[in-house]
Design a protein around this motif. Structure first.
Motif, PDB file in Angstrom:
ATOM      1  N   THR A   1       0.598  -1.395   0.250  1.00 14.60           N
ATOM      2  CA  THR A   1      -0.104  -0.165   0.642  1.00 14.60           C
ATOM      3  C   THR A   1       1.055   0.961  -0.060  1.00 14.60           C
ATOM      4  O   THR A   1      -0.192   2.329  -0.572  1.00 14.60           O
ATOM      5  CB  THR A   1      -0.754   0.205   1.495  1.00 14.60           C
ATOM      6  OG1 THR A   1      -0.585  -0.311   2.575  1.00 14.60           O
ATOM      7  CG2 THR A   1      -2.303  -0.736   1.131  1.00 14.60           C
ATOM      8  N   ILE A   2       2.204   1.702   0.514  1.00 17.54           N
ATOM      9  CA  ILE A   2       3.293   2.476   0.430  1.00 17.54           C
ATOM     10  C   ILE A   2       3.787   2.518  -1.114  1.00 17.54           C
ATOM     11  O   ILE A   2       4.092   3.462  -1.527  1.00 17.54           O
ATOM     12  CB  ILE A   2       4.039   2.078   1.840  1.00 17.54           C
ATOM     13  CG1 ILE A   2       3.082   2.488   2.930  1.00 17.54           C
ATOM     14  CG2 ILE A   2       4.707   3.023   1.659  1.00 17.54           C
ATOM     15  CD1 ILE A   2       3.786   2.137   4.522  1.00 17.54           C
ATOM     16  N   VAL A   3       4.304   1.811  -1.350  1.00 16.21           N
ATOM     17  CA  VAL A   3       5.360   1.855  -2.417  1.00 16.21           C
ATOM     18  C   VAL A   3       4.614   2.201  -3.563  1.00 16.21           C
ATOM     19  O   VAL A   3       4.781   3.038  -4.342  1.00 16.21           O
ATOM     20  CB  VAL A   3       5.675  -0.118  -3.496  1.00 16.21           C
ATOM     21  CG1 VAL A   3       5.835   0.682  -4.745  1.00 16.21           C
ATOM     22  CG2 VAL A   3       6.688  -0.404  -2.175  1.00 16.21           C
ATOM     23  N   PRO A   4       3.142   2.023  -4.062  1.00 10.26           N
ATOM     24  CA  PRO A   4       2.517   2.915  -4.984  1.00 10.26           C
ATOM     25  C   PRO A   4       2.396   4.543  -4.973  1.00 10.26           C
ATOM     26  O   PRO A   4       2.640   5.256  -5.578  1.00 10.26           O
ATOM     27  CB  PRO A   4       1.016   2.521  -4.921  1.00 10.26           C
ATOM     28  CG  PRO A   4       1.017   1.320  -4.314  1.00 10.26           C
ATOM     29  CD  PRO A   4       2.294   1.397  -3.313  1.00 10.26           C
ATOM     30  N   ILE A   5       2.313   4.714  -3.810  1.00 11.97           N
ATOM     31  CA  ILE A   5       1.590   5.955  -3.093  1.00 11.97           C
ATOM     32  C   ILE A   5       3.232   6.771  -2.944  1.00 11.97           C
ATOM     33  O   ILE A   5       3.694   7.544  -3.295  1.00 11.97           O
ATOM     34  CB  ILE A   5       2.269   6.356  -1.456  1.00 11.97           C
ATOM     35  CG1 ILE A   5       0.361   6.053  -1.476  1.00 11.97           C
ATOM     36  CG2 ILE A   5       1.744   8.192  -1.400  1.00 11.97           C
ATOM     37  CD1 ILE A   5       0.039   5.482   0.472  1.00 11.97           C
ATOM     38  N   ILE A   6       5.006   5.783  -3.118  1.00 15.20           N
ATOM     39  CA  ILE A   6       5.738   6.557  -3.077  1.00 15.20           C
ATOM     40  C   ILE A   6       6.538   6.989  -4.370  1.00 15.20           C
ATOM     41  O   ILE A   6       6.537   8.020  -5.273  1.00 15.20           O
ATOM     42  CB  ILE A   6       6.891   5.785  -2.581  1.00 15.20           C
ATOM     43  CG1 ILE A   6       6.733   5.408  -0.960  1.00 15.20           C
ATOM     44  CG2 ILE A   6       8.545   6.072  -2.763  1.00 15.20           C
ATOM     45  CD1 ILE A   6       7.704   4.642  -0.312  1.00 15.20           C
ATOM     46  N   PHE A   7       6.178   6.271  -5.087  1.00 15.80           N
ATOM     47  CA  PHE A   7       6.282   6.167  -6.888  1.00 15.80           C
ATOM     48  C   PHE A   7       5.642   7.539  -7.247  1.00 15.80           C
ATOM     49  O   PHE A   7       5.776   8.159  -8.269  1.00 15.80           O
ATOM     50  CB  PHE A   7       5.761   5.003  -7.501  1.00 15.80           C
ATOM     51  CG  PHE A   7       6.673   3.818  -7.412  1.00 15.80           C
ATOM     52  CD1 PHE A   7       8.130   3.723  -8.401  1.00 15.80           C
ATOM     53  CD2 PHE A   7       6.264   2.528  -7.195  1.00 15.80           C
ATOM     54  CE1 PHE A   7       8.903   3.123  -7.803  1.00 15.80           C
ATOM     55  CE2 PHE A   7       6.918   1.963  -6.991  1.00 15.80           C
ATOM     56  CZ  PHE A   7       8.729   1.773  -7.590  1.00 15.80           C
ATOM     57  N   ALA A   8       4.064   7.325  -7.000  1.00 14.71           N
ATOM     58  CA  ALA A   8       3.459   8.390  -7.322  1.00 14.71           C
ATOM     59  C   ALA A   8       3.826   9.572  -6.654  1.00 14.71           C
ATOM     60  O   ALA A   8       4.076  10.859  -7.567  1.00 14.71           O
ATOM     61  CB  ALA A   8       1.955   8.373  -6.599  1.00 14.71           C
ATOM     62  N   LEU A   9       4.295   9.895  -5.732  1.00 12.26           N
ATOM     63  CA  LEU A   9       5.205  10.896  -5.328  1.00 12.26           C
ATOM     64  C   LEU A   9       7.004  11.336  -5.660  1.00 12.26           C
ATOM     65  O   LEU A   9       6.663  12.742  -6.257  1.00 12.26           O
ATOM     66  CB  LEU A   9       5.432  11.038  -3.671  1.00 12.26           C
ATOM     67  CG  LEU A   9       4.193  10.816  -3.232  1.00 12.26           C
ATOM     68  CD1 LEU A   9       4.726  10.789  -0.990  1.00 12.26           C
ATOM     69  CD2 LEU A   9       3.469  12.145  -2.645  1.00 12.26           C
ATOM     70  N   ILE A  10       7.642  10.593  -5.807  1.00  8.42           N
ATOM     71  CA  ILE A  10       9.403  10.816  -7.368  1.00  8.42           C
ATOM     72  C   ILE A  10       7.986  10.973  -8.511  1.00  8.42           C
ATOM     73  O   ILE A  10       8.506  12.147  -9.322  1.00  8.42           O
ATOM     74  CB  ILE A  10       9.678   9.058  -7.233  1.00  8.42           C
ATOM     75  CG1 ILE A  10       9.676   9.078  -5.786  1.00  8.42           C
ATOM     76  CG2 ILE A  10       9.735   9.306  -8.406  1.00  8.42           C
ATOM     77  CD1 ILE A  10      10.468   7.631  -5.802  1.00  8.42           C
ATOM     78  N   LYS A  11       6.512  10.623  -8.963  1.00 12.73           N
ATOM     79  CA  LYS A  11       6.136  11.231 -10.189  1.00 12.73           C
ATOM     80  C   LYS A  11       6.046  12.366 -10.162  1.00 12.73           C
ATOM     81  O   LYS A  11       6.078  13.108 -11.367  1.00 12.73           O
ATOM     82  CB  LYS A  11       5.263   9.986 -11.092  1.00 12.73           C
ATOM     83  CG  LYS A  11       5.694   8.706 -11.431  1.00 12.73           C
ATOM     84  CD  LYS A  11       4.359   8.244 -12.174  1.00 12.73           C
ATOM     85  CE  LYS A  11       4.683   8.475 -13.807  1.00 12.73           C
ATOM     86  NZ  LYS A  11       4.303   7.575 -14.654  1.00 12.73           N
TER      87      LYS A  11
END
Length: 164
Positions: free
Chosen positions: A149-159
């Motif tokens: 659940t956290i990894v997609p959020i991190i990827f979105a923040l990087i994008k």
């Protein structure tokens, strides 16, 4: 703050995630229905952080998981349809709104379907524990759930940080 309301078509990625999440979730419900007569009256009602059963309850409690899963999927689906209401950095403008919206919508879509699949997994595993085929969710469940659940959020923040 007035943000543009854009009608962005759903991507193949979003369709694929929805299909995969629904397959796992519907499969878990089919497993529940098929196994219903074999399921004992007492089933796992709650798990501790180690994935071990710490409360037993009625087998009818198994319906709580699909109900919560459907509710989450439905509510997150509504938010997915309105990306202009999501929270964005102050630098969002007409020229980059589409990129922000698409990134936010994809993140929400992936998170929605991961949650749906996880509720399906918990339902299947609870049935397996009740039938004596397993003894817990497993020690790895909580770390995997948190990462998933956290990894997609991190990827979105990087994008988001790369959007001009």
């Amino acid at each position: 703050m007035d943000r543009p309301v854009l009608k962005l078509p759903r991507t193949k990625w979003e369709w694929g995630c929805d299909i995969l999440g629904l397959i796992v979730f519907i499969g878990s419900i089919v497993f529940l229905v098929v196994s219903w007569s074999a399921i004992p009256e007492q089933v796992p009602g709650h798990y501790n952080a180690s994935g071990e059963v710490d409360r037993w309850g009625s087998k009818y409690e198994l319906f709580i998981l699909p109900i919560i899963g459907v509710f989450l999927w439905f509510m997150m689906g509504i938010f997915e349809r309105f990306p202009h209401i999501h929270n964005y950095p102050a630098r969002i403008n007409e020229s980059n709104a589409a990129a922000f919206y698409l990134t936010s919508r994809k993140m929400l879509n992936v998170t929605k379907n991961i949650c749906l699949a996880l509720f399906g997994f918990i339902l299947i595993q609870s049935i397996r524990v009740a039938l004596g085929w397993a003894d817990s969710l497993g020690i790895w469940f909580l770390p995997v759930f948190l990462l998933a659940t956290i990894v997609p959020i991190i990827f979105a923040l990087i994008k988001f940080s790369r959007i001009q």
